[in-house]
Design a protein around this motif. Structure first.
Motif, mmCIF file in Angstrom:
data_model
loop_
_atom_site.group_PDB
_atom_site.id
_atom_site.type_symbol
_atom_site.label_atom_id
_atom_site.label_comp_id
_atom_site.label_asym_id
_atom_site.label_seq_id
_atom_site.Cartn_x
_atom_site.Cartn_y
_atom_site.Cartn_z
ATOM 1 N N SER A 376 0.248 -0.972 -0.130
ATOM 2 C CA SER A 376 -0.018 0.187 -0.275
ATOM 3 C C SER A 376 0.819 0.829 -0.347
ATOM 4 N N CYS A 377 2.065 1.087 -0.156
ATOM 5 C CA CYS A 377 2.966 2.666 0.187
ATOM 6 C C CYS A 377 4.220 1.877 -0.669
ATOM 7 N N TRP A 378 5.173 3.100 -1.119
ATOM 8 C CA TRP A 378 6.341 2.940 -2.170
ATOM 9 C C TRP A 378 7.255 3.449 -1.189
ATOM 10 N N THR A 379 9.124 3.088 -1.607
ATOM 11 C CA THR A 379 10.343 3.654 -0.672
ATOM 12 C C THR A 379 10.564 4.530 -1.563
ATOM 13 N N CYS A 380 10.959 6.096 -1.302
ATOM 14 C CA CYS A 380 11.202 7.325 -1.539
ATOM 15 C C CYS A 380 13.441 7.254 -1.759
ATOM 16 N N LEU A 381 14.121 7.424 -2.935
ATOM 17 C CA LEU A 381 15.204 7.321 -2.512
ATOM 18 C C LEU A 381 15.884 8.630 -3.037
ATOM 19 N N VAL A 382 16.316 9.825 -1.500
ATOM 20 C CA VAL A 382 16.685 10.892 -2.324
ATOM 21 C C VAL A 382 18.343 10.888 -1.587
ATOM 22 N N ASP A 383 18.632 11.297 -2.874
ATOM 23 C CA ASP A 383 20.032 11.593 -3.544
ATOM 24 C C ASP A 383 20.588 12.777 -2.949
ATOM 25 N N LEU A 384 20.970 13.396 -1.777
ATOM 26 C CA LEU A 384 21.415 15.054 -1.564
ATOM 27 C C LEU A 384 23.053 15.200 -1.924
ATOM 28 N N GLU A 385 23.599 14.130 -3.198
ATOM 29 C CA GLU A 385 24.911 14.692 -3.411
ATOM 30 C C GLU A 385 24.450 16.117 -4.377
ATOM 31 N N GLY A 386 25.643 16.931 -3.687
ATOM 32 C CA GLY A 386 25.498 18.369 -4.360
ATOM 33 C C GLY A 386 24.545 19.129 -3.977
ATOM 34 N N LEU A 387 23.388 18.925 -3.020
ATOM 35 C CA LEU A 387 23.160 20.240 -2.359
ATOM 36 C C LEU A 387 24.151 20.866 -1.091
ATOM 37 N N ASN A 388 23.512 22.354 -1.991
ATOM 38 C CA ASN A 388 24.542 23.468 -0.724
ATOM 39 C C ASN A 388 23.373 24.194 -0.771
ATOM 40 N N MET A 389 23.184 25.472 0.062
ATOM 41 C CA MET A 389 23.235 26.379 0.170
ATOM 42 C C MET A 389 22.200 26.822 -0.991
ATOM 43 N N ARG A 390 22.272 27.004 -1.950
ATOM 44 C CA ARG A 390 21.396 27.363 -3.032
ATOM 45 C C ARG A 390 19.690 26.642 -3.068
ATOM 46 N N HIS A 391 20.021 25.177 -2.158
ATOM 47 C CA HIS A 391 18.754 24.657 -2.160
ATOM 48 C C HIS A 391 17.967 25.289 -1.467
ATOM 49 N N LEU A 392 18.268 26.383 -0.324
ATOM 50 C CA LEU A 392 17.206 27.050 1.050
ATOM 51 C C LEU A 392 17.034 28.303 0.173
ATOM 52 N N TRP A 393 17.108 27.904 -0.970
ATOM 53 C CA TRP A 393 16.568 29.389 -1.678
ATOM 54 C C TRP A 393 14.869 30.076 -1.225
ATOM 55 N N ARG A 394 14.561 30.563 -0.161
ATOM 56 C CA ARG A 394 13.326 30.994 0.763
ATOM 57 C C ARG A 394 11.717 30.377 -0.717
ATOM 58 N N PRO A 395 11.620 30.835 -1.476
ATOM 59 C CA PRO A 395 10.698 30.608 -2.356
ATOM 60 C C PRO A 395 10.541 29.170 -2.411
ATOM 61 N N GLY A 396 11.317 28.661 -3.231
ATOM 62 C CA GLY A 396 11.908 27.546 -3.129
ATOM 63 C C GLY A 396 11.353 26.510 -2.047
ATOM 64 N N VAL A 397 11.950 27.005 -0.745
ATOM 65 C CA VAL A 397 11.619 26.134 0.158
ATOM 66 C C VAL A 397 9.866 26.540 0.829
ATOM 67 N N LYS A 398 9.851 27.460 0.891
ATOM 68 C CA LYS A 398 8.166 27.782 0.714
ATOM 69 C C LYS A 398 7.596 27.544 -0.082
ATOM 70 N N ALA A 399 7.496 27.200 -1.457
ATOM 71 C CA ALA A 399 6.647 26.146 -2.278
ATOM 72 C C ALA A 399 6.758 24.664 -2.273
ATOM 73 N N LEU A 400 7.987 24.495 -1.394
ATOM 74 C CA LEU A 400 7.750 22.710 -0.805
ATOM 75 C C LEU A 400 7.310 22.428 0.253
ATOM 76 N N LEU A 401 7.123 23.407 0.440
ATOM 77 C CA LEU A 401 6.191 22.937 2.455
ATOM 78 C C LEU A 401 4.889 23.257 1.621
#
Length: 701
Positions: A376-401
């Motif tokens: 009834s559910c799935w598994t999600c694999l998230v690779d964060l290789e390359g994640l840095n401060m650019r991904h904390l762009w506030r409007p993007g985080v807001k959209a994610l939330l």
């Protein structure tokens, strides 16, 4: 509160008469049910032809309850009256039970029925309903209710086991079939050697051809859930959980005349609310309304993913995990989140997220059939290789939330496990922003691996077969997912397009647009009531060059009227901005500059923050900038505005987003909020001519 129970349809693959022989062995007492102490027949009657037998008996029950509670109640045993109506002609047994003890304080009702299976006359169906209403019980109503429900749930689980136990006894005695009841006239025919149809027609239902079993099925039977079906497709549920599912499903059938969700989906909402019927029903109804309003049921058939999304979205389905769950792989660290938001808008990205969830539901159904067990559910694999401060762009985080809110509200209990790999040091900051919106039960399913920890014991191979580990994680399986690159800024949408897009899944855009004229800056007023609050901003310079300033004042500015040009015979211009800084204010006395002026060129993206030291009024100001520096005054002059009407080069345009955060939201760590160029790391060089860093924000002095 009245507690109710509704069983699924339990099927015995034995004829009705054999089940009745096994059922009769439960009386007068049953050692398999310790709480069932004894029973005595009070009366028994039979119809003239012997087809109907009515038996009434008193049953003695020893409830497992605290000794003190029994002494307060003044009883050792509880007594129930059971009335059984056996119809041999129709092959049915109806059982009605009510309590004799404490009947003025507690109302217990139970109804059970054994009937012939509508599609196979050699099988028997069993159903059970019950209700408990405790009016008063010496001040221990809640305790008595919990004890009663626990005891009842235990006896339900034993019910089928007991019948099967007695069936086995009969088999050991050589009894595997019992004759059907027949009227006296038919018995006479048998003794005279004439044949009587037994299989082709049913006695009492002349003309019903059992070769076509659908004629015997009613709509109510057709809509009932089978216990074997629940175990095969939905999993092992307790009797009370089965009851919640069946009752919620029945309610949906009665109240929702259109399409109702599948049983697996209804069960997810019950699990998300710990099988609280009222909460789950409200939760599910809100989601059904949302799905109908936005035609989500047709999303996979009607929505076509834009080519840009196919090229730059770094996620996709990839085989399954060791438990048979569909596996979704997301290379978040390689994704240009800001570029996708700016080029596609939140609406398109949300539709992408919803299509992933809809596809996940379909894959769960397929895997349930393939692997022969409930998935009834799935598994999600998230690779964060390359994640840095650019991904904390506030409007993007807001959209994610906001997307997380939509998913949590409409796809509960769909995430079986989340594997987060190669988490960098910046990950805790992102987790601080996202985790408050994620359900606690969902957060428990997160597994985070830093660096190459996922390659060791307890790592990825514990959850995914080695032969399907993606190649970019050191495996041998090719993963058909884009590697990710920067979205060209030439594909970015304008502010008007983002604001005016026909959002139906999201109410509005988080961006605002503004025009800046020579001599008429654009200003945003922010009132701060608590020191150490954090003002954050993100803006793009769409046209021209601008100067960005932040001012502070202890008194509230009074905006000047936009139609101040009326005295000069010029109509009011919506494009002329209202000014917040009074023309009589003196810099350094009435207001102060708290950040050094920042020059921003056309095409640049700027983000940053300011930690406030004092409460009061803060003004974010964008001013027209040219090679010849303008006067220090920020007030609009009539001559400048008149020139603006004639010279289009005297106009700048920005698209901005601002937000005020409490410092406690970041738990004292402000390193993630330094102003910076928000281009896509080194990849931004391909899309922007400027590669310099903006000045960092500092605490107010």
């Amino acid at each position: 509160m009245v507690q109710q129970y509704q069983s699924p349809v339990r099927v015995y693959k034995q004829p009705f008469e054999l089940i009745m022989a096994a059922y009769a062995r439960r009386f007068p007492k049953c050692p398999l049910i310790p709480m069932f102490v004894d029973s005595e027949n009070l009366s028994q009657s039979e119809s003239k032809d012997g087809s109907v037998v009515v038996t009434e008996r008193r049953c003695t029950i020893d409830v497992e309850a605290p000794r003190l509670l029994k002494r307060i109640a003044g009883v050792e045993y509880l007594y129930f009256i059971q009335k059984n109506t056996l119809n041999r002609r129709d092959r049915t047994l109806h059982i009605e039970v009510h309590n004799e003890t404490f009947s003025s304080r507690v109302i217990v009702r139970e109804c059970c029925s054994y009937t012939v299976h509508p599609e196979n006359e050699d099988w028997t169906c069993f159903e059970q309903t019950a209700s408990l209403d405790i009016k008063s019980f010496f001040g221990f109503e809640s305790t008595a209710e919990k004890i009663a429900m626990k005891q009842y749930a235990s006896s339900i689980k034993k019910g089928k086991e007991i019948i099967e136990y007695h069936l086995k006894e009969l088999e050991e005695e050589g009894i595997t079939r019992m004759p059907r009841w027949m009227p006296m006239v038919d018995r006479g025919l048998l003794s005279s050697g004439k044949s009587v149809p037994v299989c082709g027609t049913t006695v009492g239902l002349p003309g019903k051809d059992l070769a076509n079993p659908t004629e015997l099925m009613t709509s109510s039977n057709d809509d009932k859930l089978d216990a074997d079906y629940i175990r095969r497709y939905l999993g092992d549920l307790t009797p009370l959980q089965e009851s919640c599912l069946i009752r919620l499903r029945q309610w949906l059938q009665e109240t929702h005349k259109g399409k109702i969700p599948k049983d697996q989906h209804v069960l997810r909402f019950l699990k998300a609310r710990d099988f609280n019927m009222d909460k789950a029903r409200e939760f599910l109804c809100q989601s059904l309304t949302w799905r109908k309003q936005h035609q989500v049921d047709f999303l996979l058939d009607t929505w076509e993913r834009p080519q840009l999304l196919q090229d730059y979205y770094t996620g996709g389905w990839h085989h399954h995990d060791r438990d048979g769950r569909p596996l979704y792989v997301l290379r978040l660290g390689q994704m240009d989140t800001k570029g996708l938001v700016r080029a596609l808008g939140e609406e398109v990205l949300l539709r992408q997220v919803l299509s992933i969830n809809e596809e996940g539901l379909k894959r769960c159904e397929e895997n349930t059939r393939v692997f022969g067990r409930p998935i009834s559910c799935w598994t999600c694999l998230v690779d964060l290789e390359g994640l840095n401060m650019r991904h904390l762009w506030r409007p993007g985080v807001k959209a994610l939330l906001r997307m997380i809110e939509v998913v949590e509200a409409n796809y509960p209990e769909t995430l079986g496990r989340l594997l987060i790999l190669r988490a960098p040091r910046v990950f805790p900051v992102l987790w601080t922003l996202v985790s408050p919106l994620i359900d606690e039960n969902t957060r428990k399913k997160f597994l985070v691996y830093a660096g190459r920890d996922y390659q060791g014991p307890g790592g990825l191979v514990d959850y995914i077969d080695r032969e399907i580990i993606p190649d970019f994680l050191g495996g041998d399986c090719l993963c058909d997912i884009p590697e990710g690159s920067a979205v060209p800024k030439s594909l970015y949408r304008t502010a008007e397009q983002l604001e005016n897009e026909e959002n139906c899944l999201l109410t509005d855009s988080i961006y605002k647009s503004a025009s800046i004229f020579k001599g008429a800056p654009y200003e945003v007023l922010i009132e701060i009531t608590e020191a150490s609050s954090v003002i954050t901003w993100d803006f793009d310079v769409c046209k021209g060059d601008v100067l960005f300033n932040i001012y502070h004042s202890k008194r509230a500015p009074q905006p000047q009227k936009k139609d101040s040009l009326g005295a000069h015979g010029i109509a009011s211009l919506g494009a002329v901005n209202a000014q917040l800084i009074d023309k009589n204010w003196v810099l350094g006395k009435d207001y102060s500059m708290v950040e050094k002026a920042l020059t921003c060129r056309e095409g640049e993206s700027v983000q940053g923050s300011h930690v406030t030291r004092w409460p009061g009024f803060y003004i974010l100001q964008w001013r027209f900038h040219s090679s010849a520096a303008s006067a220090a005054s920020s007030l609009a002059r009539v001559d400048d505005v008149l020139a603006t009407l004639q010279v289009s080069s005297h106009k700048c345009k920005i698209m901005y987003y601002t937000e005020v955060l409490g410092s406690h939201d970041f738990r004292g760590s402000m390193t993630s909020l330094e102003s910076c160029q928000s281009g896509f790391s080194q990849l931004s060089a391909a899309t922007t001519s400027s590669n310099r860093s903006c000045a960092s924000s500092t605490v107010s002095r």
